[in-house]
Write a protein that holds these residues in place. Sequence first.
Motif, PDB file in Angstrom:
ATOM      1  N   UNK A   1     -36.418 -23.805  -7.602  1.00  0.00           N
ATOM      2  CA  UNK A   1     -37.299 -24.975  -7.732  1.00  0.00           C
ATOM      3  C   UNK A   1     -38.689 -24.516  -8.200  1.00  0.00           C
ATOM      4  N   UNK A   2     -39.178 -25.223  -9.204  1.00  0.00           N
ATOM      5  CA  UNK A   2     -40.576 -25.031  -9.597  1.00  0.00           C
ATOM      6  C   UNK A   2     -41.278 -26.369  -9.419  1.00  0.00           C
TER       7      UNK A   2
ATOM      8  N   UNK B   1     -39.088 -29.516  -9.875  1.00  0.00           N
ATOM      9  CA  UNK B   1     -38.062 -29.454 -10.935  1.00  0.00           C
ATOM     10  C   UNK B   1     -37.072 -28.343 -10.574  1.00  0.00           C
ATOM     11  N   UNK B   2     -35.767 -28.743 -10.579  1.00  0.00           N
ATOM     12  CA  UNK B   2     -34.708 -27.744 -10.313  1.00  0.00           C
ATOM     13  C   UNK B   2     -34.474 -26.949 -11.593  1.00  0.00           C
TER      14      UNK B   2
ATOM     15  N   UNK C   1     -44.730 -25.569   2.580  1.00  0.00           N
ATOM     16  CA  UNK C   1     -44.158 -26.772   3.200  1.00  0.00           C
ATOM     17  C   UNK C   1     -43.553 -27.690   2.155  1.00  0.00           C
ATOM     18  N   UNK C   2     -44.248 -27.855   1.017  1.00  0.00           N
ATOM     19  CA  UNK C   2     -43.733 -28.725  -0.032  1.00  0.00           C
ATOM     20  C   UNK C   2     -42.439 -28.175  -0.609  1.00  0.00           C
ATOM     21  N   UNK C   3     -42.461 -26.847  -0.803  1.00  0.00           N
ATOM     22  CA  UNK C   3     -41.255 -26.225  -1.380  1.00  0.00           C
ATOM     23  C   UNK C   3     -40.053 -26.365  -0.458  1.00  0.00           C
ATOM     24  N   UNK C   4     -40.335 -26.414   0.861  1.00  0.00           N
ATOM     25  CA  UNK C   4     -39.224 -26.548   1.809  1.00  0.00           C
ATOM     26  C   UNK C   4     -38.619 -27.945   1.743  1.00  0.00           C
TER      27      UNK C   4
ATOM     28  N   UNK D   1     -39.034 -30.575  -1.125  1.00  0.00           N
ATOM     29  CA  UNK D   1     -39.681 -31.047  -2.350  1.00  0.00           C
ATOM     30  C   UNK D   1     -39.272 -32.470  -2.717  1.00  0.00           C
ATOM     31  N   UNK D   2     -40.260 -33.276  -3.058  1.00  0.00           N
ATOM     32  CA  UNK D   2     -39.963 -34.617  -3.614  1.00  0.00           C
ATOM     33  C   UNK D   2     -41.184 -35.026  -4.441  1.00  0.00           C
TER      34      UNK D   2
END
Lengths: 507, 130
Positions: free
Chosen positions: A110-111, A104-105, A69-72, A74-75
């Motif tokens: 994204x990681x 971080x892009x 969910x976070x990866x979808x 990200x902030x």
Amino acid sequence: MMDSDVLFRMAVEAAPNAMVMIDPSGAIAMVNAQTERVFGYDRAEMLGRPIEMLLPARFSETHPARRSGFFADPSPRPMGAGRDLYARRKNGEEFPVEIGLNPIETAAGVVVLSAIVDITHRKANEQALRESEHQARRLAAIVESSEDAIIGSDLNGVVTSWNHSAQRIFGYSEAEILGHQVFRIAPPGYDAEMHDILRRVTLGERVDHYQTLRRCADGSIINISLSVSPIYDISGRLVGISKVARDVTEATRSETALKDSQSRLQELQAELLHVSRLSAMGEMASALAHEVNQPLAAISNYMRGSRRLLAASPDPLARRVEEALDKAAEQAVRAGQIIRRLRGFVARGDAEKRRENLEKLAEDALALGLIGQNERNIAVRRQLDGDIFVLVDRVQIQQVLVNLVRNAAEAMADCERRELTVAARPTDDEMIEVTVSDTGKGLPENVRENLFRPFFTTKAAGMGVGLSISRSIVEAHGGDMRASASPSGGALFTFSLPMAPSEALED
Amino acid sequence: MQERPRAGTIYVVDDDPDVLSSLRFLFEIEGFQVKTFADGALLLASPLPRPEDCLLIDYKLGHLDGLEVVRRLRELKVATPVVLITIYEGLEKKAAAAGVQDVLQKPHFEENVVSRVEAAMSAARRAAAP
């Protein structure tokens, strides 16, 4: 210039918190030295493994979904949003954490770089703080609800705390006294004592249950029992003084009253014993005088008659008999004088007639007469007017009253109903009639007839002089004494005493 | 040897029989008629004394004391003079209130009982005279 990637890695490595980077699949891509220390794994054990290895097992099922969910979306934000977060060390130990998430892009996508802070110590401190606040509130409640005045002051005697009982006992409100000198409650002349107490306590001494006086807001002086102790701060520095004061005025007063009444009772008993000895002697002298005076009177009459008879006789021998009769008369006179002196010796000096309050006499007599009779549960009725004054020898009349009270109490020992009534009323001839009645079995006719005879008794251990002495005392006061039946069927003793002239007349 | 019989009877009340007979002896010698009683109730039950008689009565007398007897006699309008004889001191005021003319202390050596009785009788006669 260093490569920015190298710079980034160095910065992560030097961070004071554990830093863990994961890729979109949730695998650990990078950790720093602090991560190794906090979690107890070597770097090689962690790299490439799912992040869930650092979580308690109970989160391993739900975490991958949250992670996706976070990866979808990200902030940068703190993880958990109000939930308590926990991590797991290699040895299985769970510990509370705070986690900051930073997407971080990169070229590879994204990681997420997480900063993980071990908050075990902070949590423990918070808990300790909560507990100590709770403890402080509890102590404050105890202080507030204490019956004793609890007062705090600094080393100069300035009041820093003042509980509810302090307000109740001393009459100053908290607002009136906070910031003022505690010497405000010292009675005149007691400043030195308070200074001394303060000095002793600042030297580390305690003062325990010290009895002294303090002054209230309204000026009244009260007895207090004072305990004073030093207050130290956490570092052991003396910062103030705590005083616990208990109002013992009432206790002191009743203790004093008890002592007073006990010693008064002892005095009365001693007086009574003295007088009863004198009275017993006086009664015997009186009985003796009565018995001897009768034959002496008869002798006197016979001699006067004989003298008259002889006077008319012309016989010369009659003159010599007359002489002998005169001499015999002189001897009878001498015997009479000896008796009179004996009576006078016993009677004189003991009768000191003064104006006495009858109610007071009766109260003292009841107190003395009922000693040891408490268990008999006697109801005492008083029909006495506080304004009745009699002209009597106090101790003698007390003896009469005590005698009657004791007799009454003893007469009711085996009765169901036990009422003792003491009454007094003025009569027409300026006398006061006093009655003592009981609800005992009463006096049979044959007993009543002999009641006042010396050495007559119905008691196994009685001497039989009590009532005879009582009557003699009353008669010596110009009154009389008699026994009859009370309306309840018990005994009723009545005696009269001269009314005292009013004080205004005596002046 | 009642040489000169005199007017008036002496009533004597005393619970001591020896005192009683000694008074009878004394007053009979003086020429008086004497009636003796061992207690006040017996006196009250007998024909009452007249004004020209005299009552000589002891104070302490069983359950009816001398003064009570006098009080009752006065209630019965008996005007006979009364001399109280007693071993007690300080009875004068009470005795006077009860209607007694004179109080004599036992054993009355210094006082002549006869002259005190005579004085009481003559005072009564004077008071009764028109």
